[in-house]
Design an enzyme around this catalytic site. Structure first.
Site, PDB file in Angstrom:
ATOM      1  N   ASP A  65      27.320  91.431  31.364  1.00 32.51           N
ATOM      2  CA  ASP A  65      28.314  90.511  30.815  1.00 32.51           C
ATOM      3  C   ASP A  65      28.707  89.412  31.796  1.00 32.51           C
ATOM      4  OD1 ASP A  65      29.420  92.499  32.477  1.00 32.51           O
ATOM      5  OD2 ASP A  65      31.422  92.166  31.643  1.00 32.51           O
ATOM      6  N   ARG A 104      23.562  84.264  40.355  1.00 35.28           N
ATOM      7  CA  ARG A 104      22.550  85.325  40.527  1.00 35.28           C
ATOM      8  C   ARG A 104      21.139  84.750  40.349  1.00 35.28           C
ATOM      9  NH1 ARG A 104      26.075  89.849  38.854  1.00 35.28           N
ATOM     10  NH2 ARG A 104      27.632  89.603  40.504  1.00 35.28           N
ATOM     11  N   LYS A 158      32.692  91.537  26.955  1.00 36.03           N
ATOM     12  CA  LYS A 158      33.681  91.150  27.977  1.00 36.03           C
ATOM     13  C   LYS A 158      34.655  90.199  27.314  1.00 36.03           C
ATOM     14  CE  LYS A 158      33.693  87.977  31.935  1.00 36.03           C
ATOM     15  NZ  LYS A 158      33.983  88.796  33.104  1.00 36.03           N
ATOM     16  N   LYS A 206      35.716  94.953  27.344  1.00 37.01           N
ATOM     17  CA  LYS A 206      36.067  95.105  28.764  1.00 37.01           C
ATOM     18  C   LYS A 206      36.966  93.980  29.268  1.00 37.01           C
ATOM     19  CE  LYS A 206      33.908  93.690  32.513  1.00 37.01           C
ATOM     20  NZ  LYS A 206      32.847  93.416  33.506  1.00 37.01           N
ATOM     21  N   GLU A 252      39.427  97.818  33.377  1.00 36.26           N
ATOM     22  CA  GLU A 252      38.771  97.781  34.684  1.00 36.26           C
ATOM     23  C   GLU A 252      39.666  97.145  35.744  1.00 36.26           C
ATOM     24  OE1 GLU A 252      35.248  95.296  34.960  1.00 36.26           O
ATOM     25  OE2 GLU A 252      34.668  96.188  36.858  1.00 36.26           O
ATOM     26  N   LYS A 279      37.276 101.959  33.595  1.00 38.56           N
ATOM     27  CA  LYS A 279      36.156 101.540  34.459  1.00 38.56           C
ATOM     28  C   LYS A 279      36.735 101.390  35.864  1.00 38.56           C
ATOM     29  CE  LYS A 279      32.471  98.182  35.099  1.00 38.56           C
ATOM     30  NZ  LYS A 279      31.355  97.553  34.386  1.00 38.56           N
ATOM     31  N   GLY A 306      28.842  96.030  44.380  1.00 40.66           N
ATOM     32  CA  GLY A 306      28.157  95.567  45.593  1.00 40.66           C
ATOM     33  C   GLY A 306      27.500  96.710  46.361  1.00 40.66           C
TER      34      GLY A 306
HETATM   35  P1  13P Z   1      28.878  95.616  39.123  1.00 42.37           P
HETATM   36  O1  13P Z   1      28.372  97.018  38.842  1.00 42.37           O
HETATM   37  O2  13P Z   1      27.812  94.664  39.545  1.00 42.37           O
HETATM   38  O3  13P Z   1      30.084  95.643  40.041  1.00 42.37           O
HETATM   39  O4  13P Z   1      29.380  95.005  37.753  1.00 42.37           O
HETATM   40  C1  13P Z   1      30.059  95.783  36.859  1.00 42.37           C
HETATM   41  C2  13P Z   1      31.018  94.970  36.098  1.00 42.37           C
HETATM   42  O5  13P Z   1      31.016  94.952  34.890  1.00 42.37           O
HETATM   43  C3  13P Z   1      32.027  94.216  36.863  1.00 42.37           C
HETATM   44  O6  13P Z   1      33.010  93.738  35.999  1.00 42.37           O
END
Ligand code: 13P
Length: 334
Positions: A24, A33, A97, A136, A177, A219, A263
């Site tokens: 997302d 990226r 998201k 999310k 999260e 999360k 990370g």
């Molecule tokens: P990472 O696993 O790369 O941290 O990403 C997960 C994610 O959805 C972050 O919001």
């Protein structure tokens, strides 16, 4: 929407041996990226890359769902099947998201607050129609000199709880999260203390906004030392600290917890999850919702030769899904 339906979706998201692939990234993050590996970032390269990830043969055995970005939930496979339909046909739950990213918190230098509540109810209704069944929202907590402040933690918890309540009203399971960042030179004990305070504040806020925990997924970030800390931690130490922190702050009624990778390298993300499950039984299923730790190997391969490495890149998605699926059961062999 009945709580039974939300609870059923939440349980399916953390079904035994299954987890979630996070794809997302906003277009800006995707650009970063892609640029890192020399790929041009256009609507069609983003679409093609997301198709590679979502259609990796066999990976759906280990994936309960995927988190999509707004652009992606409106896109289709090359042969014209909307991604959300492709996922449902292949046993994966579409997630979306819904936050609009972070902005500096006024008056609190170095701290961030997540935006996206304005108009959220209407957006959630549309995402439900497009096939999404969970959503999310990522809050970001930074550790540094004298931060995080109580104000930053409260502001982010309040926003998470408002979004979660709206999700449930619209039939979507909120995946809340609160990410405690790994950036910095703080030690693992500091990460533990901050994570515990953040989680307690979050569950207080969820309670105050009448969010039904039975239909909510957390999360979480793992309890780890900062990336620049001289003293790094063993796999056992990370697993033990994370478990203790979660047990002290997360109600047992929650249907499941999934982790972000934040990370960590692929190996560590899998090893930590596996160790926590080997230390079980735990009050909740513990699984994954990794972005980078599911994708980075595939992205590198695809960048080297988009056509020639397509199948190889998909095979790494399968391998990462399988390893993390086994780790979600505590059955990964390393
Ligand atoms: P990472 O696993 O790369 O941290 O990403 C997960 C994610 O959805 C972050 O919001």
């Amino acid at each position: 929407m009945s709580i039974e339906q939300l609870a059923e979706t939440a349980r399916a998201m953390v079904a035994p041996g299954k987890g979630i692939i996070a794809i997302d990234e906003s277009s800006a993050t995707c650009k970063k990226r892609f640029e890192g590996v020399g790929i041009e970032c256009t609507e069609d390269t983003r679409r093609a890359y997301r198709e590679l990830l979502l259609t990796a043969p066999g990976a759906n055995q280990y994936l309960s769902g995927a988190i999509l970005f707004d652009e992606t939930i409106r896109q289709s496979t090359k042969s014209g099947v909307p991604f959300a339909k492709y996922m449902l046909d292949n046993g994966m739950i579409p997630g979306i998201k819904v936050d609009k990213g972070t902005v500096p918190l006024a008056g609190f230098p170095g701290e961030l607050v997540t935006e996206g509540l304005d108009g959220l109810r209407d957006r959630l209704k549309e995402y439900y129609k497009l096939g999404a069944r969970f959503a999310k929202w990522r809050a970001v907590i930074t550790i540094g000199d004298d931060i995080p402040s109580g104000t930053c933690i409260e502001a982010n918890s309040h926003a998470l709880a408002r979004y979660a309540a709206l999700c449930q009203e619209c039939g979507l399971v909120p995946m809340v999260e609160p990410e405690v960042l790994m950036d910095g030179d703080h030690d693992i004990g500091t990460c533990y203390e901050v994570t515990e305070v953040v989680l307690r504040s979050l569950f207080d806020a969820l309670y105050n906004q009448s969010v039904m925990l039975e239909g909510t997924i957390l999360k979480a970030s793992m309890v780890v030392p900062g990336k620049a800390c001289d003293e790094q931690a063993s796999v056992e130490e990370v697993a033990e600290s994370t478990l203790m922190c979660l047990k002290s702050a997360v109600p047992a009624i929650l249907p499941g917890i999934v982790f972000l990778s934040g990370g960590q390298n692929d190996h560590d993300a899998t090893a930590h999850l596996d160790a926590m499950n080997k230390m079980g039984p735990n009050p909740w299923p513990l699984s994954f919702s990794y972005g980078r730790a599911m994708q980075q190997a595939a992205l590198k391969l695809w960048a080297t030769d988009m056509a020639g490495n397509y199948a190889k890149a998909q095979a790494t998605v399968f391998e990462r899904a399988k390893a993390n699926g086994l780790a979600a059961l505590g059955q990964w062999q390393g």
